[in-house]
Design a protein around this motif. Structure first.
Motif: not given
Length: 576
Positions: A538-547
């Motif tokens: 949940a801490d991964v920013p939405a602007s990053w690629s999911a992979t």
């Protein structure tokens, strides 16, 4: 400390536990390879596979001193899964060692364990060092590193052991018994490993060709201690976010709790001393100064060392004016207290007794808040008071929050270093490696160690692990990379989470290093965006690629952008 935590509700002893996980190693040698600096180190041979003949009668065949086998049952393929994949068929053995009644607290103790023995065995043994206060026999899977793991040691064909480290509950009450303290500190693994290898001998007709030990948090501490004390027992050591100076880290966190309490706007709620909005403010300020130091503005701080020189809490975060704290600034009192905590906890005389913490991008997460604001009052307090302090407190009158907020730090430091007629070994002895920079036994027999640590770990500082690794390098002519390598994980919190690429397998490269001589020049890590098989972070920013992927680099190298290529791809970065 650990990713797992248990809380006892409704009593002064509430939540008296810590939290984490671990693994293990052993074997022979087949020739010599040249390590850095032209030092010749033994090269260990590769493990060979085997087949489990029978599980149903294994319990009756196992015989080892001071060991009772409770059961041995077959587990079909798919009963256990990892990232949605079935784990192969195996035999589950449960038992205990050294059953006794304590002459001090009159309680019953034993070292409980389980072993999982795959039908199709890869010839290797993995000691899973569990974290926190131990006290429970967790499923013997064998973690490979990071969060959202896509495989386990058991899944790869290792025989795996897990234990409770000598006590049957995840509370600090076991610390009243001197022997339970020692088992928790280091002796349980020393007793379990030879027994486990004997069980493997009985099950497969031969012992393991190679043995590995690993874990995260207190499990990382277990691993570092085992490498120092039992270097002849294992061939590879996987160390994650280690609390290898755990008593000092806990006291430093108590000092932090006292500081946050002094800043709190709501009495008793430490989180109001450094709110989520204020922590987000600081994280963004850190990124503003440090994000581009690696050549790419991508929301990650790869060059942790350069960042500490570039960022100033005093200069780069606004100071609140007359209108007071509103999330867009820090007060003068906050800057002073928080700055001192990041610089490293001090004694009353002004001497640093625990490491600094690096300013990083992962300060505004739930993981960071848990360890800074909940742990001092409910976890660290109980461990210091009952497991490490001499003498321990009386549990009947103990209150964790009151203990944490009222204790004198210098007194606590003296008490964890003390002994008496009942507690003849201090916590600073039984919890730490006996000679922190001396790992000559594993070096000289060809064993290897890989360490990783998240730079946004709020409870055990990655600066502390870096300082330890610097001392190891100094003790080995300036270069320890022939047998030990340390990888910082930018943005990762305690063992997992944070705005980080926290999904990686370090067990496979460790095996390749031990058995094939392939020293790891990097480890590729992934973020866990939506749809990740190991579970989303949940801490991964939405602007990053999911992979998104990134290389984890052996310290002191850092990942630098090559100047071209997709910034979401590890191939666009090099370790320099």
């Amino acid at each position: 400390m650990s990713k797992q935590r248990r809380v006892l509700k409704g009593a002064p002893l509430a939540a008296l536990c810590l939290a984490s996980v671990a693994l293990n190693a052993c074997g022979g040698r087949d020739g010599v390879v040249a390590a850095p600096g032209a030092v010749s180190l033994p090269q260990l041979s590769a493990a060979g596979g085997g087949k489990l003949a029978n599980c149903s009668d294994l319990a009756s065949k196992i015989s080892y001193p001071n060991t009772a086998i409770a059961s041995a049952v077959s587990v079909e393929a798919g009963v256990l899964t990892v990232a949605g994949k079935p784990v192969q068929a195996h035999c589950l053995v449960k038992g205990s060692m050294h059953q006794r009644v304590s002459p001090v607290d009159k309680q019953s103790y034993a070292i409980g364990f389980e072993m999982r023995l795959p039908v199709d065995w890869n010839g290797r043994f993995f000691y899973q060092a569990n974290g926190g206060l131990d006290g429970a026999v967790l499923t013997a899977r064998g973690e490979v590193g990071g969060g959202g793991q896509l495989d386990t040691a058991l899944g790869q064909g290792f025989a795996v052991i897990s234990s409770d480290a000598g006590h049957g509950a995840a509370t600090p009450l076991f610390g009243l018994d001197p022997q339970a303290r020692l088992d928790y500190g280091y002796q349980a693994s020393g007793k379990l490993a030879p027994m486990a290898k004997s069980v493997i001998q009985t099950a497969y007709g031969r012992g393991p060709d190679r043995s590995y030990f690993g874990g995260c948090s207190n499990g990382g501490r277990h691993t570092m201690v085992a490498a120092a004390r039992y270097g002849e027992q294992f061939d590879g050591y996987l160390v994650g976010n280690p609390g290898f100076r755990l008593p000092l880290a806990a006291i430093a966190n108590i000092a932090g709790g006292q500081a946050y309490a002094s800043l709190a706007t709501t009495p008793g709620d430490l989180s109001t001393g450094f709110t989520a909005a204020e922590r987000t403010l600081v994280s963004k300020a850190v990124l503003g100064k440090c994000d581009a130091l690696d050549g790419a503005s991508d929301g990650m701080v790869q060059d942790t060392g350069a960042c500490q020189a570039a960022f100033s809490l005093e200069r780069d975060v606004p100071t609140c004016g007359a209108s007071g704290r509103d999330g867009s600034c820090l007060s003068t009192a906050q800057k002073g207290a928080i700055g001192r905590l990041f610089s490293g906890a001090l004694t009353g005389a002004g001497t640093k007794f625990y490491s600094s913490f690096p300013y990083d991008a992962g300060l505004d997460t739930g993981n960071w808040a848990f360890w800074k604001f909940f742990s001092p009052l409910q976890l660290d307090s109980g461990a210091v008071a009952m497991i490490w302090k001499v003498p321990p407190v009386d549990p009947a009158t103990f209150n964790g929050a009151a203990f944490a907020l009222s204790s004198n730090i210098d007194t606590l430091l003296a008490q964890v270093a003390a002994t008496d007629a009942t507690y003849t070994e201090s916590a600073m002895s039984f919890m730490l490696p006996p000679h922190p920079a001396d790992y000559s036994t594993i070096k000289n027999r060809g064993a290897k160690m890989m360490l990783y640590h998240g730079t946004s770990d709020p409870i055990f500082s990655s600066d502390d692990t870096a300082a330890w690794y610097d001392s190891l390098r100094a003790a080995n002519g300036g270069d320890a990379s022939g047998f030990a390598r340390f990888f910082r994980v930018p943005g990762m919190n305690h063992c997992s989470g944070g705005p980080a690429a926290d999904q990686f397998d370090m067990l496979t490269p460790l095996v390749n290093w031990v058995e094939k001589g392939q020293a790891p020049a990097k480890v590729v890590a992934s973020v866990r965006g939506a749809g990740n098989a190991g579970g989303a972070n949940a801490d991964v920013p939405a602007s990053w690629s999911a992979t998104r992927t990134r290389p984890l680099c052996p310290y002191p190298q850092v990942a630098q952008y090559n100047g071209s290529g997709n910034v979401e791809d590890a191939a666009s970065f090099s370790c320099k």
